[in-house]
Design an enzyme around this catalytic site. Structure first.
Site, PDB file in Angstrom:
ATOM      1  N   GLU A  27       0.825  -1.218   0.000  1.00 18.38           N
ATOM      2  CA  GLU A  27       0.000   0.000   0.000  1.00 18.38           C
ATOM      3  C   GLU A  27       0.856   1.263   0.000  1.00 18.38           C
ATOM      4  O   GLU A  27       0.782   2.070   0.918  1.00 18.38           O
ATOM      5  CB  GLU A  27      -0.885   0.020   1.258  1.00 18.38           C
ATOM      6  CG  GLU A  27      -1.763  -1.192   1.456  1.00 18.38           C
ATOM      7  CD  GLU A  27      -2.418  -1.226   2.851  1.00 18.38           C
ATOM      8  OE1 GLU A  27      -1.931  -0.524   3.769  1.00 18.38           O
ATOM      9  OE2 GLU A  27      -3.400  -1.949   3.008  1.00 18.38           O
TER      10      GLU A  27
ATOM     11  N   CYS B  45      -2.950  33.418   9.181  1.00 18.36           N
ATOM     12  CA  CYS B  45      -2.737  34.049  10.489  1.00 18.36           C
ATOM     13  C   CYS B  45      -2.425  33.025  11.580  1.00 18.36           C
ATOM     14  O   CYS B  45      -3.225  32.793  12.482  1.00 18.36           O
ATOM     15  CB  CYS B  45      -3.959  34.872  10.855  1.00 18.36           C
ATOM     16  SG  CYS B  45      -4.262  36.119   9.614  1.00 18.36           S
TER      17      CYS B  45
ATOM     18  N   TYR C 287       0.394  14.065   0.493  1.00 13.21           N
ATOM     19  CA  TYR C 287      -0.160  14.753   1.660  1.00 13.21           C
ATOM     20  C   TYR C 287      -0.069  16.271   1.497  1.00 13.21           C
ATOM     21  O   TYR C 287       0.158  17.002   2.453  1.00 13.21           O
ATOM     22  CB  TYR C 287       0.516  14.255   2.954  1.00 13.21           C
ATOM     23  CG  TYR C 287       0.445  12.744   3.073  1.00 13.21           C
ATOM     24  CD1 TYR C 287      -0.771  12.131   3.387  1.00 13.21           C
ATOM     25  CD2 TYR C 287       1.540  11.935   2.803  1.00 13.21           C
ATOM     26  CE1 TYR C 287      -0.877  10.746   3.451  1.00 13.21           C
ATOM     27  CE2 TYR C 287       1.447  10.541   2.863  1.00 13.21           C
ATOM     28  CZ  TYR C 287       0.240   9.966   3.183  1.00 13.21           C
ATOM     29  OH  TYR C 287       0.128   8.585   3.239  1.00 13.21           O
TER      30      TYR C 287
END
Ligand SMILES: *Cc1c(COP(=O)(O)O)cnc(C)c1O
Length: 433
Positions: free
Chosen positions: A290, A361, A391
């Site tokens: 995987e 911020c 990711y």
């Protein structure tokens, strides 16, 4: 193993993805933008497939969560990859992109009845395997399968071998303090219970001990320990298992220099030693792996534009138009990505200590500290944040009500937009006031 600049190279001082200058792409699609190299995904996939051929029957199930864009899923599926999912949303994506249900495995500690039901129904006979992580989940699959009149829900049990993957604590999953998988006693209990269930077929075991592993030794221990539990499970079942899923997690290089992660051929050789022709299993188990990051990390970059430079005595800050909402890894895991200018720094340029920060911020919205960058780099100049294919976009969000970036896929000398930049209307879709 892939490295940050394998698929992105300077040609006459312009950074290119394969044969396309990145500046040409962003002139059309704007910034920030993710740009991917098709070869960047396919080259490690082919290496893994080649390495596993000698072991026996296998499927490379790409971990969809690392980069779940439809065009990427289709690209990999067309080259023989299956998919490793962790949600019903990922199942929807994988099926939409054309991944074959019999090459899909479904991992994760919290599957809902609806997700299980979609997995059992798809393609008529359902997905290849549910990787079960608790006794409660096993009971739920049995009851959903019964209600749907499916008498052979294919399951595997995810084994937690209590092995330290020696990676960042947020991405370590194979220790007993982690929420994942079943320990040996729990697993054997689950096998016993499953044996008497009329809608469950136990087909295999799976493991996945963590991500960004930089050494093969934890994997070696994990493979040896799952091998034992396979034999124990078969003993209880009185039947051989069909497959073992060895998970993902192999690290990639995020730096052009520095510690090198394992080579893919050493990884597949390790698999061959434990499960191949000369092992005690004599290639009788089908092998699943995987990989996520291994295929996607170095296939992509995030291109951003300099908004401002702020000069202080000790160092400068460069504020760019990409933020932690676009690429959260540096803020979340403290992992610095290599960052390079899209137009190569000229010889003799004066370099200055610079922090590269985003507009969000939060003080953690910082891509890198103390880079040495050309002090003339300023408004409108382009930078590439490397190794952003895994990711990156899949973890992007709309924090600070920022629209998510466009995505582009390059193949040789051609390129196309695979996801439009989000529009302001996308930000408020579904809201009522
Ligand atoms: C995240 C995940 C993977 C992929 O991990 P990488 O480090 O990206 O290879 C594989 N299997 C499971 C079960 C996962 O949760």
């Amino acid at each position: 193993m892939t490295a940050p600049l394998d698929f992105f190279r300077y040609r006459e001082s312009q950074l290119c993805c394969e044969k396309v200058p990145l500046a040409d792409i962003v002139a059309r699609v704007g910034t920030p933008a993710y740009v991917y190299s098709a070869e960047g995904f396919l080259s490690p996939l082919r290496q893994l497939q080649r390495g596993l051929e000698s072991v026996g029957d296998f499927t490379v199930c790409y971990a969809v969560k690392s980069n779940s864009s439809l065009a990427i899923l289709k690209l990999l599926a067309d080259s023989g990859a299956g998919a490793d999912l962790v949600s019903g949303g990922e199942l929807f994506r994988a099926l939409t992109a054309g991944v074959q249900p019999n090459k899909i495995v479904f991992s994760g500690v919290g599957k809902t009845a609806d997700e299980i039901s979609s997995g059992l129904n798809c393609g008529g006979s359902g997905i290849y395997s549910f990787h079960v992580e608790s006794l409660d989940e096993l009971d739920l699959i049995q009851s959903v399968a019964k209600r749907l009149g499916k008498n052979r829900a294919r399951v595997a049990f995810r084994f937690n071998p209590n092995i330290d993957a020696k990676t960042h604590p947020y991405i370590s999953t194979g220790l007993k303090r982690n929420k994942f998988g079943l320990n040996r006693d729990e697993l054997l209990e689950a096998v016993r219970r499953a044996k008497s269930m009329d809608c469950i077929k136990v087909c295999g075991l799976s493991i996945h001990i963590g991500s960004q592993l930089l050494s093969l030794s934890p994997l070696k221990s994990a493979f040896a320990s799952v091998a034992k539990v396979i034999l124990e499970s078969e003993e209880i079942l009185g039947l051989p298992l069909e497959f073992v899923d060895l998970g993902g997690g192999l690290g990639v290089s995020y730096k052009s220099s520095g510690k090198k992660p394992p080579r893919l051929k050493d990884y597949t050789a390790l698999i061959a030693r434990e499960f191949g022709k000369k092992s005690r299993f004599r290639s009788r188990l089908k092998i699943l792996i995987e990989p996520g990051r291994t295929l996607s990390a170095n296939a992509g970059v995030l291109i951003t534009q300099v908004l401002f430079r702020k000069s202080r005595k000790s160092k400068d800050f460069i504020v760019v138009d990409a933020g932690m909402n676009d690429l959260i890894r540096p803020a979340l895991y403290g992992t610095p990505h290599e960052i390079v200018p899209v137009f190569k720094t000229r010889k003799g340029a004066t370099l200055r200590r610079t922090d590269l920060v985003g507009p969000v911020c939060e003080s953690s919205d910082c891509f890198a500290q103390d880079l040495r960058l050309d002090q003339r780099l300023g408004q409108g100049d382009l930078l590439a944040i490397l190794s952003a294919g895994a990711y990156g976009m899949s973890m992007a969000c709309n924090y600070n009500s920022r629209t998510r970036p466009a995505e582009v896929l390059v193949d040789g000398d051609s390129w196309r937009v695979i996801r439009e930049r989000e529009k302001l209307e996308d930000l408020i879709r579904g809201e009522h006031f």
